[in-house]
Design an enzyme around this catalytic site. Sequence first.
Site, PDB file in Angstrom:
ATOM      1  CG  ASP A  15      -5.259  -2.940   6.949  1.00 58.87           C
ATOM      2  OD1 ASP A  15      -4.055  -3.247   6.965  1.00 58.87           O
ATOM      3  OD2 ASP A  15      -5.658  -1.779   7.104  1.00 58.87           O
ATOM      4  CG  HIS A  43      -3.408   4.176   3.687  1.00 53.49           C
ATOM      5  ND1 HIS A  43      -3.301   3.310   4.754  1.00 53.49           N
ATOM      6  CD2 HIS A  43      -3.997   5.283   4.188  1.00 53.49           C
ATOM      7  CE1 HIS A  43      -3.802   3.881   5.843  1.00 53.49           C
ATOM      8  NE2 HIS A  43      -4.216   5.093   5.521  1.00 53.49           N
ATOM      9  CD  GLU A  82      -1.294   0.049   3.685  1.00 53.25           C
ATOM     10  OE1 GLU A  82      -1.156  -0.718   4.632  1.00 53.25           O
ATOM     11  OE2 GLU A  82      -2.205   0.884   3.629  1.00 53.25           O
TER      12      GLU A  82
HETATM   13  O1  DOR Z   1      -4.317   0.775  10.883  1.00 55.78           O
HETATM   14  C1  DOR Z   1      -3.391   0.557  10.115  1.00 55.78           C
HETATM   15  N1  DOR Z   1      -2.337  -0.200  10.490  1.00 55.78           N
HETATM   16  N2  DOR Z   1      -3.402   1.094   8.901  1.00 55.78           N
HETATM   17  C2  DOR Z   1      -2.340   1.031   8.096  1.00 55.78           C
HETATM   18  O2  DOR Z   1      -2.418   1.544   7.014  1.00 55.78           O
HETATM   19  C3  DOR Z   1      -1.092   0.387   8.524  1.00 55.78           C
HETATM   20  C4  DOR Z   1      -1.377  -0.625   9.539  1.00 55.78           C
HETATM   21  C5  DOR Z   1      -0.126  -1.117  10.233  1.00 55.78           C
HETATM   22  O3  DOR Z   1       0.820  -1.507   9.537  1.00 55.78           O
HETATM   23  O4  DOR Z   1      -0.120  -1.197  11.462  1.00 55.78           O
HETATM   24 ZN    ZN Z   2      -3.399   0.919   4.967  1.00 56.63          ZN
END
Ligand code: DOR
Ligand code: ZN
Length: 422
Positions: free
Chosen positions: A283, A170, A136
């Site tokens: 995610d 993102h 991302e």
């Molecule tokens: O909440 C998130 N955590 N959004 C992200 O884009 C990265 C991810 C992370 O790597 O912890």
């Molecule tokens: Zn993300």
Amino acid sequence: MLKNALLPDGRVADISLADGRIIHVGTTLRADRTIDCTGLLCLPGAVDMHVHMRGGETQGYKEDWTSGSQSALAGGVTTVVDQPNTIPPLTGAGAFQERVAEATRDAYCRFGINGYVSEQSDITGLWEAGALAFGETFAAASSYGDAVSPDELAQVFSGIAELGALVTLHCEEVLSGDDTSLAAHAALRPEEGETTCMEMVAAQFPPGLSAHFCHLSSPLSAEAALMALPASYEVMPHHLFLSIEEHGTVPDGYCKVNPPVRHEATRKALWEMWDAIPVIASDHAPHSIEEKSQSFSAVPSGIPGVETMVPLLLAQVYQGRIALSSLLEKVVYTPAHLLGIPISTLLPGAPADLALYPRQKTETITEDMLHSRAGWTPYEGMQGVFPCITCVGGHLSYRRNEFSRRDDLWIPGRGYKCSQVE
Ligand code: DOR
Ligand code: ZN
């Protein structure tokens, strides 16, 4: 051979496997080994195109390739795509190859690895090292990702378009203010800002760029993705099952994630557009209980979810809310198609990547049945349908809490130049 399995189309059949593939579906062929699948639903293995498997030198306490890939298999996911915001980020071939070596050593499921997008990135080097896609890409800052400016994006996009690679994005707008609660976090990263950022990023797309928007949190953003056609997008289980008002028993900090969980009305509106969503991905972004228990503003963003994604949604199928075929489109066929990887169709010739689930029986999710090192889940108490068997390339990789590893799990991208070949 898998005997008497229920197929997604409603037939009950024997599935014969050989050399990592499905060779026949229907009447029994002779087999060295038979597994009785009476009462089990056979689904193709899911492709989760957005996970953060952590590991490396410093993040193994959150998750590593062993725990993360086992968690995937126990949730019916046979292929994961790892995001490159590792420590250090995967900006060049050297770091990328080390990541591939780590996953090759430790992973139990198939994996692709994406290249990191920044001004410093060696896009061609990453592509030739085997990056599956790029991103991302942080058009807004998040945990372990610094924002890339529109000028930098424009430059990198043209390089990616020339390679014919996929870029994932993102998009958020981050306002300044006190980040003290889920409601405050959502207000500081508003739905409208997600949309504005997407439009700003789409304005930089060169002709022919294949783009995919990550983790859209509201119908507003999904409509903006349609405007940026041919962009596709993904929606995450946490935006479908959690909201500021309704997030089960866990403290607020556990549900801090970027983009944030939204209000109940947005969550419900996202379900209303289920049929239009191209991809569901998790995610999977594990953080430790200690990290998630800090004061809200200090808590890192991210929720573990690779193991609960298919189970939560399959329970919705069993409850009659969504069609099984629509679930398979979003977690198997469309992500595989976007990534250009082999699709497990359950037809003869397809890779034998599949999972067997109890028919009609849902279970109450509890943290202790899950395999992520994170050690917590925001879905505690919700209903899920978990596989009892998961096969990767015909190998019995998971069976009732036992895991078995096989080799050859890496899926390099189309630009891969194997260094062995002169
Ligand atoms: O909440 C998130 N955590 N959004 C992200 O884009 C990265 C991810 C992370 O790597 O912890
Ligand atoms: Zn993300």
